[in-house]
Design a protein around this motif. Structure first.
Motif, PDB file in Angstrom:
ATOM      1  N   ILE A 110       0.902  -1.099  -0.050  1.00 31.28           N
ATOM      2  CA  ILE A 110       0.058  -0.033  -0.120  1.00 31.28           C
ATOM      3  C   ILE A 110       1.047   1.312   0.128  1.00 31.28           C
ATOM      4  O   ILE A 110       1.915   1.264   0.524  1.00 31.28           O
ATOM      5  CB  ILE A 110      -0.854  -0.047   1.267  1.00 31.28           C
ATOM      6  N   ARG A 111       0.365   2.020  -0.578  1.00 33.55           N
ATOM      7  CA  ARG A 111       1.049   3.456  -0.690  1.00 33.55           C
ATOM      8  C   ARG A 111       0.405   4.411   0.507  1.00 33.55           C
ATOM      9  O   ARG A 111      -0.595   4.678   0.651  1.00 33.55           O
ATOM     10  CB  ARG A 111       0.933   4.259  -1.975  1.00 33.55           C
ATOM     11  N   THR A 112       1.444   5.290   0.986  1.00 32.76           N
ATOM     12  CA  THR A 112       0.863   6.030   2.191  1.00 32.76           C
ATOM     13  C   THR A 112       1.436   7.392   1.776  1.00 32.76           C
ATOM     14  O   THR A 112       2.398   7.662   1.046  1.00 32.76           O
ATOM     15  CB  THR A 112       1.569   5.493   3.508  1.00 32.76           C
ATOM     16  N   ARG A 113       0.804   8.524   2.812  1.00 32.21           N
ATOM     17  CA  ARG A 113       1.534   9.805   2.707  1.00 32.21           C
ATOM     18  C   ARG A 113       2.984   9.814   3.097  1.00 32.21           C
ATOM     19  O   ARG A 113       3.546   9.047   3.933  1.00 32.21           O
ATOM     20  CB  ARG A 113       0.639  10.786   3.447  1.00 32.21           C
ATOM     21  N   PHE A 114       3.662  10.956   2.799  1.00 31.72           N
ATOM     22  CA  PHE A 114       5.125  10.713   2.903  1.00 31.72           C
ATOM     23  C   PHE A 114       5.253  10.767   4.620  1.00 31.72           C
ATOM     24  O   PHE A 114       4.652  11.624   5.193  1.00 31.72           O
ATOM     25  CB  PHE A 114       5.660  12.183   2.247  1.00 31.72           C
ATOM     26  N   CYS A 163       4.451   8.649   6.658  1.00 32.30           N
ATOM     27  CA  CYS A 163       3.279   8.388   7.636  1.00 32.30           C
ATOM     28  C   CYS A 163       3.275   6.745   7.592  1.00 32.30           C
ATOM     29  O   CYS A 163       2.382   6.206   8.255  1.00 32.30           O
ATOM     30  CB  CYS A 163       2.045   8.710   6.752  1.00 32.30           C
ATOM     31  N   GLU A 164       4.468   5.893   7.225  1.00 26.14           N
ATOM     32  CA  GLU A 164       4.600   4.846   7.174  1.00 26.14           C
ATOM     33  C   GLU A 164       4.205   4.038   8.449  1.00 26.14           C
ATOM     34  O   GLU A 164       3.531   3.173   8.833  1.00 26.14           O
ATOM     35  CB  GLU A 164       5.562   4.341   6.554  1.00 26.14           C
ATOM     36  N   LYS A 165       4.910   4.528   9.512  1.00 21.70           N
ATOM     37  CA  LYS A 165       4.847   3.905  10.813  1.00 21.70           C
ATOM     38  C   LYS A 165       3.468   4.427  11.532  1.00 21.70           C
ATOM     39  O   LYS A 165       3.054   3.477  12.202  1.00 21.70           O
ATOM     40  CB  LYS A 165       5.943   4.535  11.782  1.00 21.70           C
ATOM     41  N   PHE A 166       3.074   5.464  11.155  1.00 27.57           N
ATOM     42  CA  PHE A 166       1.515   5.694  11.852  1.00 27.57           C
ATOM     43  C   PHE A 166       0.432   4.863  11.281  1.00 27.57           C
ATOM     44  O   PHE A 166      -0.208   4.227  12.023  1.00 27.57           O
ATOM     45  CB  PHE A 166       1.360   7.226  11.279  1.00 27.57           C
ATOM     46  N   VAL A 167       0.834   4.578   9.745  1.00 27.00           N
ATOM     47  CA  VAL A 167      -0.186   3.578   9.148  1.00 27.00           C
ATOM     48  C   VAL A 167       0.041   2.219   9.916  1.00 27.00           C
ATOM     49  O   VAL A 167      -1.119   1.650  10.190  1.00 27.00           O
ATOM     50  CB  VAL A 167       0.107   3.667   7.655  1.00 27.00           C
ATOM     51  N   GLN A 168       1.139   1.913  10.091  1.00 29.26           N
ATOM     52  CA  GLN A 168       1.137   0.481  10.694  1.00 29.26           C
ATOM     53  C   GLN A 168       0.666   0.201  11.959  1.00 29.26           C
ATOM     54  O   GLN A 168       0.253  -0.782  12.282  1.00 29.26           O
ATOM     55  CB  GLN A 168       2.882   0.263  10.944  1.00 29.26           C
ATOM     56  N   ARG A 169       0.917   1.544  13.059  1.00 27.72           N
ATOM     57  CA  ARG A 169       0.103   1.239  14.270  1.00 27.72           C
ATOM     58  C   ARG A 169      -1.459   1.067  14.116  1.00 27.72           C
ATOM     59  O   ARG A 169      -1.930   0.598  14.841  1.00 27.72           O
ATOM     60  CB  ARG A 169       0.554   2.711  14.979  1.00 27.72           C
ATOM     61  N   ILE A 170      -1.843   1.998  13.214  1.00 31.05           N
ATOM     62  CA  ILE A 170      -3.431   1.754  12.972  1.00 31.05           C
ATOM     63  C   ILE A 170      -3.588   0.436  12.554  1.00 31.05           C
ATOM     64  O   ILE A 170      -4.702  -0.235  13.265  1.00 31.05           O
ATOM     65  CB  ILE A 170      -4.024   2.728  11.949  1.00 31.05           C
TER      66      ILE A 170
END
Length: 184
Positions: free
Chosen positions: A23-27, A29-36
């Motif tokens: 999946i592509r994330t905002r710049f 924001c990878e770790k934030f997305v992983q926590r969610i």
């Protein structure tokens, strides 16, 4: 769009079998997305590399994504929409408008590459030629194959991850490499 058209487009997304997707994330924001995703109980993976920066007499060590703006998720159909609705997720990586499942062996290659701490080593030998196919014969990356690229007195082993569309260039000590016969 009809359900049939949607499922036709997402042929690689299985109803019950877990498969890896990117999946592509905002710049940044990878770790934030992983926590969610962890809270949603979705298995995810971010290949991280360690960055060490010197600030005067202090040293700061941080982990940065190897592939910026990407998070890998292992999902089945029911997880698709919740991931798309996740904050800072821009969408799934697609090929010709179809989701692209990533083979398990490519995820394992990423895991092995990011576990190796001593990849950048100066070389003192010219025993390999540019384009020479090689295999790593020792260390955490044993068994990985690629080819040599000559650059400023260093030998680099190139590992291709074709499904992702990325090529990893890794600098290794020549003693860790074994020459392979060229394939026509």
């Amino acid at each position: 769009m009809s359900h049939t058209a949607s499922s036709e487009r997402n042929k690689q997304l299985h109803e019950t079998e877990l498969r890896w997707f990117a999946i592509r994330t905002r710049f940044k924001c990878e770790k934030f997305v992983q926590r969610i995703l962890d809270k949603l109980e979705v298995r995810s993976y971010i290949p991280l590399r360690t960055s060490i920066k010197q600030y005067g007499n202090r040293t700061r060590r941080t982990e940065l994504p190897l592939i910026p703006c990407y998070v890998f998720v292992q999902i089945c159909q029911k997880d698709y929409l919740p991931i798309l609705e996740t904050e800072h997720v821009l969408g799934f990586v697609r090929t010709a408008r179809e989701l692209t499942a990533i083979p398990e062996h490519e995820i394992q290659t990423l895991r092995r590459v990011t576990l190796e701490d001593s990849l950048v080593i100066d070389l003192g030998t010219d025993s390999f030629l540019p384009g020479q196919p090689v295999e790593i014969a020792a260390g955490n990356l044993i068994g990985l194959r690629g080819h040599v690229v000559q650059q400023e007195n260093k030998q680099q082993l190139q590992i291709e991850l074709n499904t992702l569309g990325y090529t990893l260039l890794i600098t290794l000590d020549a003693q860790l490499l074994t020459k392979l016969k060229s394939t026509p």
